[in-house]
Scaffold this active site. Structure first.
Site, mmCIF file in Angstrom:
data_model
loop_
_atom_site.group_PDB
_atom_site.id
_atom_site.type_symbol
_atom_site.label_atom_id
_atom_site.label_comp_id
_atom_site.label_asym_id
_atom_site.label_seq_id
_atom_site.Cartn_x
_atom_site.Cartn_y
_atom_site.Cartn_z
ATOM 1 N N CYS A 97 0.823 -1.229 0.000
ATOM 2 C CA CYS A 97 0.000 0.000 0.000
ATOM 3 C C CYS A 97 0.854 1.276 0.000
ATOM 4 O O CYS A 97 0.331 2.364 -0.237
ATOM 5 C CB CYS A 97 -0.956 0.003 1.183
ATOM 6 S SG CYS A 97 -2.014 -1.443 1.230
ATOM 7 N N HIS B 113 -2.995 7.174 2.733
ATOM 8 C CA HIS B 113 -3.459 5.893 2.182
ATOM 9 C C HIS B 113 -4.889 5.642 2.669
ATOM 10 O O HIS B 113 -5.211 5.840 3.839
ATOM 11 C CB HIS B 113 -2.528 4.789 2.653
ATOM 12 C CG HIS B 113 -3.034 3.423 2.327
ATOM 13 N ND1 HIS B 113 -3.509 3.097 1.080
ATOM 14 C CD2 HIS B 113 -3.180 2.303 3.105
ATOM 15 C CE1 HIS B 113 -3.900 1.832 1.085
ATOM 16 N NE2 HIS B 113 -3.722 1.340 2.295
ATOM 17 N N ASN C 158 -10.158 -0.052 0.190
ATOM 18 C CA ASN C 158 -8.693 0.044 0.173
ATOM 19 C C ASN C 158 -8.187 -0.560 -1.140
ATOM 20 O O ASN C 158 -8.308 -1.765 -1.355
ATOM 21 C CB ASN C 158 -8.149 -0.728 1.380
ATOM 22 C CG ASN C 158 -6.639 -0.686 1.479
ATOM 23 O OD1 ASN C 158 -5.948 -0.267 0.543
ATOM 24 N ND2 ASN C 158 -6.115 -1.134 2.607
HETATM 25 N N1 ACO Z 1 -18.653 -8.028 9.623
HETATM 26 C C1 ACO Z 1 -19.185 -8.283 10.836
HETATM 27 N N2 ACO Z 1 -18.451 -8.647 11.895
HETATM 28 C C2 ACO Z 1 -17.131 -8.786 11.714
HETATM 29 C C3 ACO Z 1 -16.512 -8.562 10.487
HETATM 30 C C4 ACO Z 1 -17.334 -8.175 9.412
HETATM 31 N N3 ACO Z 1 -16.835 -7.912 8.180
HETATM 32 N N4 ACO Z 1 -15.192 -8.772 10.614
HETATM 33 C C5 ACO Z 1 -14.975 -9.122 11.889
HETATM 34 N N5 ACO Z 1 -16.168 -9.140 12.563
HETATM 35 C C6 ACO Z 1 -16.380 -9.460 13.973
HETATM 36 C C7 ACO Z 1 -15.350 -10.405 14.533
HETATM 37 O O1 ACO Z 1 -15.676 -11.739 14.255
HETATM 38 C C8 ACO Z 1 -15.433 -10.092 16.005
HETATM 39 O O2 ACO Z 1 -16.552 -10.732 16.546
HETATM 40 P P1 ACO Z 1 -16.530 -11.330 18.042
HETATM 41 O O3 ACO Z 1 -16.299 -10.154 18.934
HETATM 42 O O4 ACO Z 1 -17.874 -11.945 18.166
HETATM 43 O O5 ACO Z 1 -15.388 -12.288 18.048
HETATM 44 C C9 ACO Z 1 -15.701 -8.592 16.029
HETATM 45 O O6 ACO Z 1 -16.246 -8.264 14.736
HETATM 46 C C10 ACO Z 1 -14.473 -7.767 16.299
HETATM 47 O O7 ACO Z 1 -13.421 -8.227 15.426
HETATM 48 P P2 ACO Z 1 -12.029 -7.539 15.395
HETATM 49 O O8 ACO Z 1 -11.198 -8.171 14.336
HETATM 50 O O9 ACO Z 1 -11.483 -7.464 16.793
HETATM 51 O O10 ACO Z 1 -12.487 -6.089 14.923
HETATM 52 P P3 ACO Z 1 -11.701 -4.750 15.012
HETATM 53 O O11 ACO Z 1 -12.419 -3.826 15.897
HETATM 54 O O12 ACO Z 1 -10.241 -4.937 15.215
HETATM 55 O O13 ACO Z 1 -11.914 -4.205 13.539
HETATM 56 C C11 ACO Z 1 -10.683 -3.947 11.499
HETATM 57 C C12 ACO Z 1 -11.348 -4.926 12.461
HETATM 58 C C13 ACO Z 1 -11.739 -3.055 10.897
HETATM 59 C C14 ACO Z 1 -9.999 -4.755 10.408
HETATM 60 C C15 ACO Z 1 -9.656 -3.112 12.297
HETATM 61 O O14 ACO Z 1 -8.796 -3.938 13.023
HETATM 62 C C16 ACO Z 1 -8.881 -2.224 11.410
HETATM 63 O O15 ACO Z 1 -9.379 -1.267 10.888
HETATM 64 N N6 ACO Z 1 -7.568 -2.500 11.226
HETATM 65 C C17 ACO Z 1 -6.775 -1.798 10.301
HETATM 66 C C18 ACO Z 1 -6.550 -2.734 9.205
HETATM 67 C C19 ACO Z 1 -6.648 -2.125 7.855
HETATM 68 O O16 ACO Z 1 -7.168 -1.075 7.585
HETATM 69 N N7 ACO Z 1 -6.092 -2.898 6.966
HETATM 70 C C20 ACO Z 1 -6.084 -2.547 5.611
HETATM 71 C C21 ACO Z 1 -4.904 -3.138 4.985
HETATM 72 S S1 ACO Z 1 -3.509 -2.517 5.755
HETATM 73 C C22 ACO Z 1 -3.103 -1.199 5.019
HETATM 74 O O17 ACO Z 1 -3.615 -0.858 4.008
HETATM 75 C C23 ACO Z 1 -2.080 -0.442 5.710
#
Ligand code: ACO
Length: 320
Positions: free
Chosen positions: A114, A247, A277
């Site tokens: 990215c 980004h 993304n």
């Molecule tokens: N829809 C519904 N529920 C979901 C989904 C979904 N798509 N994905 C995960 N969940 C659930 C999980 O199963 C979990 O459920 P549980 O509590 O019953 O176990 C709950 O939501 C929380 O899951 P987490 O993975 O802990 O969610 P988090 O709050 O960390 O959010 C996210 C996840 C959005 C990916 C966050 O960590 C984030 O924004 N990270 C940054 C990653 C990013 O942007 N990556 C892009 C690529 S990297 C880059 O470009 C630099």
């Protein structure tokens, strides 16, 4: 002294626009409220089967060349940032060179996920500043939909496909004011596609895997740090930045970065809500959108920022 300035921008999104509810209809165990609340993403564009990074990059490149008033044969450097190349080799840059009808330019791909576009733009600037090259085409093009595990709701809802391009030309005044690039391979495990092709078979895992929370914390820290580093290098105060283009991974990462920079959100270009993304394409797609709708004007200071797998990160401060 020779500098490098942006002479044209362009982008392209595949026509298939997919809303969060469309993912639910396709059987992804998710919902619009969760995706919007956690990421800000409402829609993304997905390539058709068989539509490649070079297909998307070609149209973005043609649009950038047209805005710059530069013919493909005048280019002496072509760099493509992609993690989803058409082939293992030849490079997507060489494929695009052939399709554009250029002969003889230096052409190669950059793999910094990215951060790829910011890396590629910085490399092009160094070629031009050295005096050896005069006209560069820098493209970010991705079909991330090909490397997503559609059964992994934690990742498949986050990404989209697209391409963006910039024509960079030699000039007698900047242009690009400062660049800063970094990487730390110790963090390779928190975001990767840990597979390959060997002996005619996929080895390892060919899908994108991510520790979302680790990525989130890392991205917020380094995006603010590298933006400040670029400002110091150029002797420009953050408050003097007209537009921040981070980004486009997640609205919460973008908002946290703007807050750490002391910039209001009305100075930040946001496309993640509509594009998801798009990895190396995200920054040039957002740049093109804001130039074409008239927000970014000549003479304004624009900070571009990337962060991605590797881990890699970087920033380019430019006067448009
Ligand atoms: N829809 C519904 N529920 C979901 C989904 C979904 N798509 N994905 C995960 N969940 C659930 C999980 O199963 C979990 O459920 P549980 O509590 O019953 O176990 C709950 O939501 C929380 O899951 P987490 O993975 O802990 O969610 P988090 O709050 O960390 O959010 C996210 C996840 C959005 C990916 C966050 O960590 C984030 O924004 N990270 C940054 C990653 C990013 O942007 N990556 C892009 C690529 S990297 C880059 O470009 C630099």
């Amino acid at each position: 002294m020779t500098f490098a300035r942006v002479a044209g921008v362009g982008s392209y999104l595949p026509s298939n626009r997919v809303l969060n509810d469309d993912l639910v209809a396709r059987g992804v165990d998710t919902n619009d409220e969760w995706i919007v609340a956690r990421t800000g993403i409402k829609a993304r564009h997905l390539a058709e089967a068989g539509q490649t990074s070079s297909d998307l990059g070609l149209i973005a490149a043609q649009r950038a060349l047209e805005m710059a008033g530069v013919a493909a044969e005048q280019l002496d450097l072509i760099i493509v940032a992609t993690s989803t190349p058409d082939f293992i080799f030849p490079s997507t840059a060489c494929l695009l060179q052939g399709r554009l009808g250029n002969k003889g330019a230096v052409a190669f791909d950059v793999q910094a996920v990215c951060s790829g576009f910011v890396y590629a733009l910085s490399i092009a600037e160094k070629f031009i500043k050295s005096g050896t090259h005069k006209r560069a085409l820098v493209i970010g093009a991705e079909v991330f939909s090909r490397i997503l595990d559609w059964n992994d709701r934690g990742t498949c809802v986050l990404f989209g496909d697209g391409a963006g391009a910039v024509v960079l030309e030699a000039a007698d005044k900047p242009g690009i004011l400062a660049t800063a690039l970094h990487a730390d391979g110790a963090h390779h495990g928190i975001l990767s596609v840990p597979g390959n092709v060997a002996g005619g078979k996929v080895t390892g895992d060919p899908f994108l895997r991510m520790d979302g929370q680790a990525v989130f914390k890392f991205a917020v820290r380094v995006l603010a740090e590298v933006a400040h580093e670029c400002c110091e290098q150029a002797q420009v105060a953050p408050a003097e930045i007209d537009w921040l283009i981070p980004h486009q991974a997640n609205i919460r990462i973008i908002e946290a970065t703007a807050r750490k920079m002391g910039l209001p959100m009305d100075k930040v270009i946001v496309t993640v809500d509509q594009h998801g993304n798009t990895s190396a394409a995200s920054v040039p797609l957002a740049l093109d959108a804001a130039v074409r709708d008239g927000r970014i004007r000549h003479g304004q200071k624009v900070m571009l920022e990337g962060v991605g797998g590797g881990f890699t990160w970087g920033a380019v401060l430019l006067e448009f």
